[in-house]
Scaffold this active site. Structure first.
Site, PDB file in Angstrom:
ATOM      1  CD  GLU A   1      -3.394   0.489   1.449  1.00 23.75           C
ATOM      2  OE1 GLU A   1      -3.568  -0.688   1.735  1.00 23.75           O
ATOM      3  OE2 GLU A   1      -4.328   1.304   1.405  1.00 23.75           O
TER       4      GLU A   1
ATOM      5  CG  ASP B   1      -4.191   7.359   6.947  1.00 24.25           C
ATOM      6  OD1 ASP B   1      -5.223   7.546   6.297  1.00 24.25           O
ATOM      7  OD2 ASP B   1      -3.740   6.229   7.189  1.00 24.25           O
TER       8      ASP B   1
ATOM      9  CD1 TRP C   1      -8.278   9.182   3.145  1.00 23.42           C
ATOM     10  CD2 TRP C   1      -9.933   9.416   4.634  1.00 23.42           C
ATOM     11  NE1 TRP C   1      -8.145   8.187   4.093  1.00 23.42           N
ATOM     12  CE2 TRP C   1      -9.150   8.306   5.022  1.00 23.42           C
ATOM     13  CE3 TRP C   1     -11.010   9.749   5.437  1.00 23.42           C
ATOM     14  CZ2 TRP C   1      -9.411   7.536   6.153  1.00 23.42           C
ATOM     15  CZ3 TRP C   1     -11.288   8.980   6.567  1.00 23.42           C
ATOM     16  CH2 TRP C   1     -10.491   7.899   6.903  1.00 23.42           C
TER      17      TRP C   1
ATOM     18  CD  GLU D   1      -4.523  -0.695   8.855  1.00 24.16           C
ATOM     19  OE1 GLU D   1      -3.883  -1.764   8.832  1.00 24.16           O
ATOM     20  OE2 GLU D   1      -5.051  -0.193   7.848  1.00 24.16           O
TER      21      GLU D   1
ATOM     22  CG  HIS E   1      -1.845   2.425   9.518  1.00 23.82           C
ATOM     23  ND1 HIS E   1      -1.251   1.470   8.745  1.00 23.82           N
ATOM     24  CD2 HIS E   1      -2.856   2.946   8.774  1.00 23.82           C
ATOM     25  CE1 HIS E   1      -1.894   1.408   7.575  1.00 23.82           C
ATOM     26  NE2 HIS E   1      -2.871   2.314   7.571  1.00 23.82           N
TER      27      HIS E   1
HETATM   28  C1  BGC Z   1      -5.136   2.643   4.493  1.00 26.82           C
HETATM   29  C2  BGC Z   1      -5.648   3.690   5.433  1.00 26.82           C
HETATM   30  C3  BGC Z   1      -6.428   4.615   4.574  1.00 26.82           C
HETATM   31  C4  BGC Z   1      -7.598   3.820   4.104  1.00 26.82           C
HETATM   32  C5  BGC Z   1      -8.717   4.526   3.470  1.00 26.82           C
HETATM   33  C6  BGC Z   1      -6.306   1.875   4.027  1.00 26.82           C
HETATM   34  O1  BGC Z   1      -6.023   0.771   3.309  1.00 26.82           O
HETATM   35  O2  BGC Z   1      -4.132   1.903   5.025  1.00 26.82           O
HETATM   36  O3  BGC Z   1      -4.826   4.175   6.353  1.00 26.82           O
HETATM   37  O4  BGC Z   1      -6.705   5.841   5.083  1.00 26.82           O
HETATM   38  O5  BGC Z   1      -7.213   2.693   3.381  1.00 26.82           O
HETATM   39  O6  BGC Z   1      -9.752   4.264   4.280  1.00 26.82           O
END
Ligand code: BGC
Length: 917
Positions: free
Chosen positions: A500, A507, A563, A768, A789
């Site tokens: 990822e 975040d 976001w 996370e 995370h």
């Molecule tokens: C990430 C998160 C991100 C999210 C979106 C995930 O897979 O690791 O931290 O904000 O996707 O919801």
């Protein structure tokens, strides 16, 4: 006689005023240009200059400054500011001074220094000098061509996640027939470059030129290589790894997100002693080859065969007959820009704390700390021996490494030995998120120092520290700082281990304020906000992560509430913390575009449309905050911040326009989501937190809403239930609403779900998910279970602002005016934070001793602070052993909320007062 004295005094006057110069104890230090120390190769035409003042006196202030910028060090030494001499400027500003001298052009060297006049009008000495150099400002400055290696390549959709091809190595030999005065190399790549000259690696940067949307912007870096060049024959070499450009990124099993052919552009500009210029640029005389790196990928790892090493490949003598001629490629249309942020480097090495042997011939090293980076391997063996390193954050119950959570990231490095002695291997173009390293293929038992952990991240300068009397809280602070170190790597990533590693905006905005405390992230976010703007859709939607990947299937990943809103929150935060109004003006159009986009889609002022992925309060625990509520709250928040930012950059009409929008959204929010008894729809912690933090409730319902929030925490046996979105707000809101005992209760909690729970179970970073691992169920959902995370680490902001008590003034940015207001917790004996602000070091600490409490405070010169001493009887408060009335630079203002409030000037203070019952 009298006349004689007058004449004598008059004659002495020049000397007397001379004595006044340099007589101040104020020192001008930490000169920085565009947030960087002596940057090489910037492309900002009006760079901003900052300095920090030091003084041992209280209440010290700057009343005027003079800056000299010269084109040579000699001129500067002679105090000749031939590029810019501000003369004496009556001003108390020591930050964000915009260069306004001669026009700057490519390659210019600018040397600068400054002096200031203090509170009494006495001039300081000049600062030591600093410098910056301009990079290549236009495309025409770049000579030569982009070069690459011509060969058949695998596709971007390889089967079974096959590795990419071996990285290409490029070299060139050239001769310098005169002594060199100065040489700068400007270099960039599609891919990641490592450059060396005459066998010496240039610079310490790794993964340069870092991640941008390569279709729009390619960063270059500049190095001074005067020392590396030789009179006579020279060799220059560059190897280009895949990196973000052509390697695997994200979860879509896809290589080549921006392109497949790694390529290179380099200009080495040499000036001889006699002034003549000589240029070495990439062109068709360069040669290329494959080398010892069999494959290298950020997610998959690096495979290195030392038997294929090409001794001396980057020196003049090397015989490159077997190498191929390079191919010239068309210039990419993307803009070439200087990298505005600190480079990525190895910042620390870690010796493992232990090694185990869970299976035959399998050795597992434990670093004792989850990091981002790689392992250095020290090994002796026979030619062809193959040592494999695999990386993991946690162990399975049987002691083997737990890798399910890496998903498709193989995170495997392979080293094939050349044999014949001690060998050392470090990969060049990969990084892993790990605490454990599994070693297999090792001949015999590895020595304890066979593995060294190399910590890798953007070199954002450390800024803050926090400590208190509770070891678990100190561990939490360490963990969240490690979370930042592991994830601020070129961009703010979500995690460093699985497939990822994207710049997820939610975040980033949740953690950004904590991020500013831990490290100086002004340059880092200056760069990333450009990525965010580059990733904005034509319609105005900010993306969910930036940079975007060049993948049509990911186009829908935009506009998610909390976001996308990072596009507003990040510039605002960077302005507040660093006084940077340029980040606002630079992105103003993008921000208004976003606001228009939201408005057009949601005319009834409830944000339900065009939200694409609404992640809600991501990873909350049995608490579903209504998604439209969360979305609308963020929209209102955006509007309010826009109004305040409009004020900062003097857009008067927009101040009112956005303020009205804020009020209207607030009214709509109340109608849709707020009941008359202060309950907020969904009745979740995050719902209450957003409504309170973003000022969305009628004044008279705030206390009741806070009461419902507390009830919910109580009903969960005093536990947090928020996901990412609420976690940064919970403790600040509880404290502000008068429930700071409850905030401390959550802080000290070590049962599930809590920050403490992860620590009790061995966490060295922030997990996370609250339930990433639980004692009864073990590892949860390997599909999404990172142990590094940073989002839940957003509680760091509260530690600095409310436990230690270092905060921004509500009106003035950049800690020009500081608010010191600790909320001492009854179960803590002491807490203390130090923070290197843009104006200098701020300290706030408090300590209970017997029936007394002391507050230690340091306020940097040229700033003032409002200090809240948590005791209301002023007559019983002393400072430095004296009554507060006698204390220098301390002025009592009022009693407010059971605190005596003082205005203090710069300096160090110790307030002492009885402990309240
Ligand atoms: C990430 C998160 C991100 C999210 C979106 C995930 O897979 O690791 O931290 O904000 O996707 O919801």
């Amino acid at each position: 006689m009298k006349e004689w004295i007058v004449i004598a005094l008059a004659m002495m006057m020049p000397f007397v005023s001379c004595l006044k110069y340099g007589g101040s104890d104020i020192k001008v230090t930490h000169l920085r240009c565009e947030y960087l120390e002596n940057p090489l190769g910037i492309d900002v035409l009006r760079p901003r200059l900052n300095w920090i003042l030091e003084s041992s006196r209280r209440g010290q202030k700057q009343t005027a400054y003079r800056i000299l910028v010269a084109s040579s060090l000699q001129n500067l030494k002679k105090e000749l500011g031939d590029l810019w001499d501000t003369g004496r400027v009556e001003s108390d500003r020591s930050t964000q001074i915009v260069y306004n001298g001669q026009e700057l052009s490519s390659r210019m060297n600018c040397y600068w220094k400054g002096c200031v006049w203090d509170e009494e009008g006495v001039r300081s000495d000049y600062s030591p000098h600093a410098s910056w150099t301009m990079g290549l400002l236009s495309d025409e400055d770049w000579q030569g061509s982009w070069i690459r290696m011509d060969r058949a390549l695998p596709t971007d959709k390889p089967e079974d996640l096959a590795p990419g091809p071996p990285p290409p190595w490029f070299r060139k030999q050239f001769t310098l027939d005169k002594p060199v005065k100065k040489a700068h190399v400007y270099v960039t790549a599609l891919g990641l470059f490592e450059l060396s000259i005459n066998g010496e690696r240039i610079g310490k940067d790794v993964f340069a030129p870092e991640w941008t949307d390569y279709n729009r912007r390619i960063q270059y870096r500049t190095y001074d290589v005067t020392e590396q060049l030789l009179r006579g024959a020279n060799g220059i070499g560059v190897v280009i790894g895949d990196g973000w450009y052509s390697g695997y990124v994200g979860w879509r099993k896809q290589r080549g997100n921006y392109g497949l052919r790694n390529s290179l552009l380099l200009n080495l500009e040499i000036e001889y002693d006699d002034g003549e210029k000589f240029l070495v640029a990439t062109d068709d005389t360069w040669r290329c080859s494959e080398g010892p790196i069999i494959s290298s990928d950020l997610l998959m790892g690096e495979h290195y065969d030392a038997r294929k090493e090409m001794q001396g490949w980057d020196s003049a003598e090397f015989d490159d007959k077997g190498w191929k001629q390079v191919a010239i490629m068309e210039r990419p249309s993307a803009r070439l820009v200087a990298q505005p942020s600190e480079p990525i480097r190895v910042t620390e090495t870690i010796t493992p704390v232990g090694m185990t042997n869970p299976e035959k011939d399998v050795y597992v090293f434990d670093l004792g700390q989850n990091i981002s980076g790689w392992a250095r391997l020290a090994v002796t063996g026979k030619t062809g021996d193959r040592v494999t390193l695999r990386f993991a954050e946690r162990l399975n119950p049987d002691g083997t490494i737990y890798t399910e959570n890496l998903r498709d990231a193989r995170a495997t490095d392979v080293y094939v030995l050349k044999g014949g002695g001690e060998e050392s291997f470090e990969p060049r173009f990969t990084f892993h998120g790990f605490q454990y390293v599994e070693v297999t293929g090792f001949r015999g038992i590895p020595a304890p120092d066979a593995i060294t952990g190399c910590v890798v991240h953007s070199t954002t300068p450390p800024a803050g520290t926090f400590e208190c009397s509770h070891p678990m809280v100190n561990k939490l602070f360490a963990n969240l700082t490690w979370g930042q170190r592991g994830n601020y790597l070129s961009i703010p990533t979500d995690c460093p281990q699985r497939d990822e590693r994207l710049g997820w905006m939610g975040d980033a905005q949740i953690f950004v304020r904590t991020g500013t405390f831990n490290m100086d992230v002004a340059a880092f976010f200056t760069k990333w906000m450009q990525d965010v703007e580059d990733a904005q859709s034509k319609a105005g939607a900010f993306p969910d992560f930036a940079p975007r990947l060049n993948d049509k299937n990911l186009m829908g990943f935009e506009a998610a509430p909390a976001w996308g809103d990072a596009g507003i929150i990040i510039p605002w935060t960077i302005y507040r913390v660093y006084g940077d109004n340029r980040i606002i003006s630079r992105h103003w159009d993008a921000m208004t575009h976003w606001m228009d986009f939201l408005r057009e889609a949601n005319p009834n002022l409830i944000r339900r449309k065009k939200v694409n992925n609404n992640y809600g309060d991501w990873l909350s625990i049995k608490a579903d905050t209504p998604k439209d509520l969360l979305a609308t709250a963020y929209w209102a928040h955006d509007a309010r911040l826009m109004s305040r930012m409009a004020e900062v950059i003097g857009r008067k009409d927009d101040v009112g326009r956005y303020d009205t929008l804020f009020r209207n959204i607030r009214t709509a929010f109340q109608k849709a989501f707020v009941l008359s008894d202060g309950r907020v729809k969904g009745e979740t912690q995050t719902g209450y937190l957003l409504a309170l933090a973003m000022d969305l409730l009628p004044q008279e319902l705030r206390d009741q809403a806070a009461g419902h929030l507390v009830e919910d925490i109580k009903a969960r046996d005093w536990h947090i239930s928020t996901g990412f979105v609420g976690c940064g707000f919970i403790n600040p809101v509880l404290t502000r609403m008068g429930h700071h005992d409850m905030a401390y209760r959550l802080l000290f909690n070590d049962t599930f779900p809590s920050w403490g729970y992860s620590i009790m179970h061995g966490a060295t970073t922030i997990w996370e998910r609250w339930d990433g691992w639980t004692a009864d169920k073990g590892f949860q959902d390997p599909g999404m279970n990172s142990f590094n995370h940073y989002a839940f680490g957003a509680v760091g902001e509260w530690l600095y602002r409310f436990v230690a008590g270092i905060d921004l003034d509500s009106e003035e940015a950049a800690y020009r005016k500081i608010r010191i207001r600790p909320f001492p917790g009854v179960d803590l004996k002491y807490a203390r934070a130090e923070y290197q602000s843009i104006h200098g070091k701020i300290v706030s600490g408090w300590k209970r001793e017997g029936k007394e409490m002391t507050m230690d405070i340091t306020i940097p010169p040229n700033t003032t602070a409002t200090v809240f001493v948590p005791f209301s009887d002023v007559s019983k408060i002393t400072e430095g052993g004296r009554s507060v009335e006698e204390a220098e630079a301390v002025q009592f203002l009022r009693v407010d909320d059971n605190c005596a409030v003082f205005d203090v000037g710069s300096g160090t203070y110790v307030f002492t007062f009885p402990v309240s019952d």
